[in-house]
Scaffold this motif. Structure first.
Motif, PDB file in Angstrom:
ATOM      1  N   SER A   1      39.593 -38.260 -69.751  1.00 58.29           N
ATOM      2  CA  SER A   1      40.217 -37.941 -68.654  1.00 58.29           C
ATOM      3  C   SER A   1      40.203 -36.170 -68.579  1.00 58.29           C
ATOM      4  O   SER A   1      40.558 -35.707 -67.477  1.00 58.29           O
ATOM      5  N   ALA A   2      39.976 -35.652 -69.501  1.00 59.95           N
ATOM      6  CA  ALA A   2      40.128 -34.005 -69.836  1.00 59.95           C
ATOM      7  C   ALA A   2      39.152 -33.613 -70.647  1.00 59.95           C
ATOM      8  O   ALA A   2      38.980 -34.246 -71.765  1.00 59.95           O
ATOM      9  N   MET A   3      38.853 -32.176 -70.575  1.00 55.98           N
ATOM     10  CA  MET A   3      38.024 -31.614 -71.673  1.00 55.98           C
ATOM     11  C   MET A   3      38.095 -29.837 -71.252  1.00 55.98           C
ATOM     12  O   MET A   3      38.468 -29.480 -70.196  1.00 55.98           O
ATOM     13  N   PRO A   4      38.031 -29.459 -72.566  1.00 57.67           N
ATOM     14  CA  PRO A   4      38.393 -28.104 -72.720  1.00 57.67           C
ATOM     15  C   PRO A   4      37.101 -27.278 -71.937  1.00 57.67           C
ATOM     16  O   PRO A   4      35.948 -27.801 -72.270  1.00 57.67           O
ATOM     17  N   VAL A   5      37.358 -25.963 -71.503  1.00 59.95           N
ATOM     18  CA  VAL A   5      36.075 -25.363 -70.981  1.00 59.95           C
ATOM     19  C   VAL A   5      36.100 -24.303 -72.128  1.00 59.95           C
ATOM     20  O   VAL A   5      36.956 -23.543 -72.694  1.00 59.95           O
ATOM     21  N   VAL A   6      35.033 -24.237 -72.766  1.00 58.95           N
ATOM     22  CA  VAL A   6      34.541 -23.338 -73.890  1.00 58.95           C
ATOM     23  C   VAL A   6      33.322 -22.515 -73.909  1.00 58.95           C
ATOM     24  O   VAL A   6      32.500 -22.975 -73.290  1.00 58.95           O
TER      25      VAL A   6
ATOM     26  N   GLY B   1      32.721 -21.023 -78.655  1.00 57.38           N
ATOM     27  CA  GLY B   1      33.825 -21.179 -79.653  1.00 57.38           C
ATOM     28  C   GLY B   1      35.124 -21.076 -78.950  1.00 57.38           C
ATOM     29  O   GLY B   1      36.267 -21.431 -79.404  1.00 57.38           O
ATOM     30  N   ARG B   2      35.226 -20.145 -77.902  1.00 58.53           N
ATOM     31  CA  ARG B   2      36.431 -19.601 -77.431  1.00 58.53           C
ATOM     32  C   ARG B   2      37.101 -20.681 -76.148  1.00 58.53           C
ATOM     33  O   ARG B   2      36.197 -20.721 -75.204  1.00 58.53           O
ATOM     34  N   VAL B   3      38.243 -21.150 -76.117  1.00 59.06           N
ATOM     35  CA  VAL B   3      38.695 -21.968 -75.323  1.00 59.06           C
ATOM     36  C   VAL B   3      39.126 -21.268 -74.022  1.00 59.06           C
ATOM     37  O   VAL B   3      40.010 -20.158 -74.135  1.00 59.06           O
ATOM     38  N   LEU B   4      38.593 -21.460 -73.052  1.00 63.16           N
ATOM     39  CA  LEU B   4      39.125 -20.677 -71.580  1.00 63.16           C
ATOM     40  C   LEU B   4      40.028 -21.420 -70.884  1.00 63.16           C
ATOM     41  O   LEU B   4      40.747 -20.824 -70.105  1.00 63.16           O
ATOM     42  N   GLY B   5      39.822 -22.774 -70.823  1.00 62.91           N
ATOM     43  CA  GLY B   5      40.814 -23.686 -70.057  1.00 62.91           C
ATOM     44  C   GLY B   5      40.428 -25.103 -70.093  1.00 62.91           C
ATOM     45  O   GLY B   5      40.206 -25.349 -70.958  1.00 62.91           O
ATOM     46  N   LEU B   6      40.902 -25.631 -69.031  1.00 61.15           N
ATOM     47  CA  LEU B   6      40.934 -27.322 -69.144  1.00 61.15           C
ATOM     48  C   LEU B   6      40.143 -27.658 -67.669  1.00 61.15           C
ATOM     49  O   LEU B   6      40.737 -26.997 -66.514  1.00 61.15           O
ATOM     50  N   VAL B   7      39.477 -28.589 -67.613  1.00 61.95           N
ATOM     51  CA  VAL B   7      39.098 -29.295 -66.359  1.00 61.95           C
ATOM     52  C   VAL B   7      39.447 -31.014 -66.603  1.00 61.95           C
ATOM     53  O   VAL B   7      39.469 -31.140 -67.994  1.00 61.95           O
ATOM     54  N   SER B   8      39.762 -31.402 -65.897  1.00 64.28           N
ATOM     55  CA  SER B   8      40.513 -33.024 -65.870  1.00 64.28           C
ATOM     56  C   SER B   8      40.002 -33.758 -64.493  1.00 64.28           C
ATOM     57  O   SER B   8      39.928 -33.256 -63.635  1.00 64.28           O
ATOM     58  N   SER B   9      40.074 -35.027 -64.759  1.00 64.83           N
ATOM     59  CA  SER B   9      39.943 -35.971 -63.651  1.00 64.83           C
ATOM     60  C   SER B   9      41.041 -35.777 -62.693  1.00 64.83           C
ATOM     61  O   SER B   9      40.999 -36.034 -61.592  1.00 64.83           O
ATOM     62  N   ASP B  10      42.291 -35.603 -63.361  1.00 65.45           N
ATOM     63  CA  ASP B  10      43.593 -35.449 -62.187  1.00 65.45           C
ATOM     64  C   ASP B  10      43.236 -34.100 -61.560  1.00 65.45           C
ATOM     65  O   ASP B  10      43.672 -34.148 -60.233  1.00 65.45           O
ATOM     66  N   LEU B  11      42.910 -33.035 -62.139  1.00 61.83           N
ATOM     67  CA  LEU B  11      42.459 -31.945 -61.390  1.00 61.83           C
ATOM     68  C   LEU B  11      41.579 -31.836 -60.222  1.00 61.83           C
ATOM     69  O   LEU B  11      41.619 -31.602 -58.972  1.00 61.83           O
ATOM     70  N   LEU B  12      40.468 -32.760 -60.674  1.00 54.47           N
ATOM     71  CA  LEU B  12      39.423 -32.850 -59.759  1.00 54.47           C
ATOM     72  C   LEU B  12      39.990 -33.808 -58.371  1.00 54.47           C
ATOM     73  O   LEU B  12      39.637 -33.448 -57.309  1.00 54.47           O
ATOM     74  N   ALA B  13      40.726 -34.979 -58.840  1.00 57.96           N
ATOM     75  CA  ALA B  13      41.134 -35.690 -57.778  1.00 57.96           C
ATOM     76  C   ALA B  13      42.090 -35.070 -56.959  1.00 57.96           C
ATOM     77  O   ALA B  13      42.216 -35.388 -55.722  1.00 57.96           O
ATOM     78  N   GLN B  14      43.143 -34.358 -57.308  1.00 54.51           N
ATOM     79  CA  GLN B  14      44.199 -33.553 -56.741  1.00 54.51           C
ATOM     80  C   GLN B  14      43.523 -32.379 -55.834  1.00 54.51           C
ATOM     81  O   GLN B  14      44.025 -32.608 -54.650  1.00 54.51           O
TER      82      GLN B  14
END
Length: 137
Positions: free
Chosen positions: A103-108, A111-124
């Protein structure tokens, strides 16, 4: 299908912040981050603050069920992480989420984590726009 304009947006355009925690932290500290936030995932950082894994509510539940709550984060986190690149487009992100049943995955990036994308984010953010565009057809 997403409207043409929306399908060109990238992970970097839509990502949200993701909580992070050092790999040598306790499981309790990671669980507290999840409880304080509104998501169900924490990025676990190793040396040079690069992604070492993720800890999800599922990982915590499994650790409790197996009696592994006192172990290290490294012992219970998901090490094989499905991540999005900053330039990944929405259709690619949706495909990865669906194919990996997550349902979610980091944006990388490197190797550096920049943020997060998720099904909830896309749906909202995008489902209402998509429905409005379908009504106009």
């Amino acid at each position: 299908r997403l409207a043409a304009r929306e399908s060109e947006r990238t992970a970097k355009d839509i990502m949200e912040p993701i909580p992070t925690i050092p790999v040598d932290s306790s499981l309790t500290a990671a669980a507290e981050l999840i409880v304080q936030g509104r998501g169900n995932i924490v990025a676990v950082l190793g040396p040079q603050k690069k992604l070492a894994g993720v800890l999800t509510t599922w990982d915590i539940t499994r650790a409790v069920a197996e009696g592994a709550c006192t172990g290290s984060l490294e012992a219970v986190m998901t090490k094989k992480v499905v991540a999005a690149a900053p330039g990944s487009r929405i259709p690619e992100i949706l495909r990865e989420l669906e194919q990996n049943r997550i349902s979610a995955m980091p944006v990388v990036e490197e190797g550096r984590v920049l943020g997060l994308v998720s099904s909830d984010l896309l749906a909202q953010r995008y489902l209402p726009q998509l429905l409005r565009s379908k009504d106009k057809e």
